[in-house]
Design a protein around this motif. Structure first.
Motif, mmCIF file in Angstrom:
data_model
loop_
_atom_site.group_PDB
_atom_site.id
_atom_site.type_symbol
_atom_site.label_atom_id
_atom_site.label_comp_id
_atom_site.label_asym_id
_atom_site.label_seq_id
_atom_site.Cartn_x
_atom_site.Cartn_y
_atom_site.Cartn_z
ATOM 1 N N UNK A 1 12.971 3.454 9.542
ATOM 2 C CA UNK A 1 13.974 2.460 9.655
ATOM 3 C C UNK A 1 14.061 1.499 8.214
ATOM 4 N N UNK A 2 14.794 1.832 7.202
ATOM 5 C CA UNK A 2 14.683 1.194 6.053
ATOM 6 C C UNK A 2 15.876 0.281 5.703
ATOM 7 N N UNK A 3 15.606 -0.990 5.509
ATOM 8 C CA UNK A 3 16.745 -1.834 5.230
ATOM 9 C C UNK A 3 16.579 -2.521 4.011
ATOM 10 N N UNK A 4 15.745 -2.430 3.141
ATOM 11 C CA UNK A 4 15.723 -2.794 1.822
ATOM 12 C C UNK A 4 15.165 -1.932 0.878
ATOM 13 N N UNK A 5 15.430 -2.159 -0.341
ATOM 14 C CA UNK A 5 14.912 -1.157 -1.419
ATOM 15 C C UNK A 5 13.465 -1.330 -1.365
ATOM 16 N N UNK A 6 12.630 -2.244 -1.409
ATOM 17 C CA UNK A 6 11.484 -2.407 -1.283
ATOM 18 C C UNK A 6 10.912 -1.539 -0.252
ATOM 19 N N UNK A 7 11.321 -1.346 1.095
ATOM 20 C CA UNK A 7 11.080 -0.621 2.282
ATOM 21 C C UNK A 7 11.148 0.967 1.831
ATOM 22 N N UNK A 8 12.125 1.323 1.125
ATOM 23 C CA UNK A 8 12.555 2.584 0.749
ATOM 24 C C UNK A 8 11.615 3.072 -0.236
ATOM 25 N N UNK A 9 11.137 2.218 -1.436
ATOM 26 C CA UNK A 9 9.964 2.690 -2.146
ATOM 27 C C UNK A 9 8.724 3.078 -1.439
ATOM 28 N N UNK A 10 8.273 2.169 -0.429
ATOM 29 C CA UNK A 10 7.059 2.300 0.107
ATOM 30 C C UNK A 10 7.421 3.735 1.147
ATOM 31 N N UNK A 11 8.615 3.819 1.626
ATOM 32 C CA UNK A 11 8.555 5.215 2.351
ATOM 33 C C UNK A 11 8.849 6.526 1.565
ATOM 34 N N UNK A 12 9.346 6.420 0.515
ATOM 35 C CA UNK A 12 9.325 7.550 -0.498
ATOM 36 C C UNK A 12 7.879 7.737 -1.026
ATOM 37 N N UNK A 13 7.348 6.803 -1.255
ATOM 38 C CA UNK A 13 5.851 7.031 -2.072
ATOM 39 C C UNK A 13 5.153 7.480 -0.923
ATOM 40 N N UNK A 14 5.066 7.185 0.478
ATOM 41 C CA UNK A 14 4.241 7.693 1.428
ATOM 42 C C UNK A 14 4.711 9.476 1.533
ATOM 43 N N UNK A 15 6.035 9.478 1.538
ATOM 44 C CA UNK A 15 6.532 11.002 1.947
ATOM 45 C C UNK A 15 6.436 11.724 0.780
ATOM 46 N N UNK A 16 6.155 11.320 -0.465
ATOM 47 C CA UNK A 16 5.914 12.216 -1.295
ATOM 48 C C UNK A 16 4.526 12.723 -1.720
ATOM 49 N N UNK A 17 3.682 11.933 -1.150
ATOM 50 C CA UNK A 17 2.134 12.116 -1.313
ATOM 51 C C UNK A 17 1.704 13.624 -1.035
ATOM 52 N N UNK A 18 2.163 14.013 -0.161
ATOM 53 C CA UNK A 18 1.729 15.673 0.174
ATOM 54 C C UNK A 18 2.285 16.620 -0.712
ATOM 55 N N UNK A 19 3.255 16.230 -1.506
ATOM 56 C CA UNK A 19 4.149 17.102 -2.161
ATOM 57 C C UNK A 19 3.697 17.136 -3.767
ATOM 58 N N UNK A 20 3.076 16.157 -4.157
ATOM 59 C CA UNK A 20 2.732 15.825 -5.621
ATOM 60 C C UNK A 20 1.415 16.009 -5.789
ATOM 61 N N UNK A 21 0.868 16.312 -6.914
ATOM 62 C CA UNK A 21 -0.735 16.151 -7.455
ATOM 63 C C UNK A 21 -1.400 15.088 -7.434
ATOM 64 N N UNK A 22 -0.579 13.803 -7.817
ATOM 65 C CA UNK A 22 -1.099 12.448 -7.811
ATOM 66 C C UNK A 22 -0.095 11.631 -7.222
ATOM 67 N N UNK A 23 -0.601 10.450 -6.606
ATOM 68 C CA UNK A 23 0.297 9.436 -5.921
ATOM 69 C C UNK A 23 1.363 9.001 -7.003
ATOM 70 N N UNK A 24 2.985 8.983 -6.866
ATOM 71 C CA UNK A 24 3.737 8.293 -7.826
ATOM 72 C C UNK A 24 3.515 6.766 -7.666
ATOM 73 N N UNK A 25 3.483 6.093 -8.882
ATOM 74 C CA UNK A 25 3.352 4.871 -8.649
ATOM 75 C C UNK A 25 4.807 4.070 -8.236
ATOM 76 N N UNK A 26 4.589 3.039 -7.305
ATOM 77 C CA UNK A 26 5.839 2.432 -6.798
ATOM 78 C C UNK A 26 6.607 1.757 -7.869
ATOM 79 N N UNK A 27 6.194 1.603 -9.198
ATOM 80 C CA UNK A 27 7.173 1.271 -10.180
ATOM 81 C C UNK A 27 8.243 2.272 -10.417
ATOM 82 N N UNK A 28 7.607 3.428 -10.780
ATOM 83 C CA UNK A 28 8.385 4.698 -11.163
ATOM 84 C C UNK A 28 9.445 4.808 -10.009
#
Length: 81
Positions: free
Chosen positions: A44-71
């Motif tokens: 349940x994502x209502x702000x861009x900041x919440x979407x950034x966090x959700x994307x960062x968490x969801x990407x973790x198993x699919x990328x070799x290193x965590x993607x920085x929130x700033x990116x």
């Protein structure tokens, strides 16, 4: 986002009153389902900041290193050229 920029999309779903993201790795088939789908009821994502966090968490198993929130935030807020 590098490696996820060819077919991924995000936006606002008026019917659900929330933000969503559909993420495809660049090598994914664009006609297939998104590799990562951030939407209700799991997210349940209502702000861009919440979407950034959700994307960062969801990407973790699919990328070799965590993607920085700033990116992720830059990808979401910089208009395409």
């Amino acid at each position: 986002m590098p490696g996820w920029d060819h077919y991924s999309t995000w936006g606002y779903d008026e019917g659900l009153d929330c933000l969503y993201a559909q993420l495809f790795a660049n090598q994914d088939d664009p006609d297939a389902a998104p590799r990562i789908w951030i939407t209700q009821p799991r997210y349940l994502v209502r702000t861009v900041d919440e979407l950034v966090v959700a994307i960062a968490k969801a990407l973790t198993p699919h990328v070799p290193a965590p993607v920085p929130s700033e990116v992720i935030e830059s990808w979401l807020t910089t208009p395409p050229r």
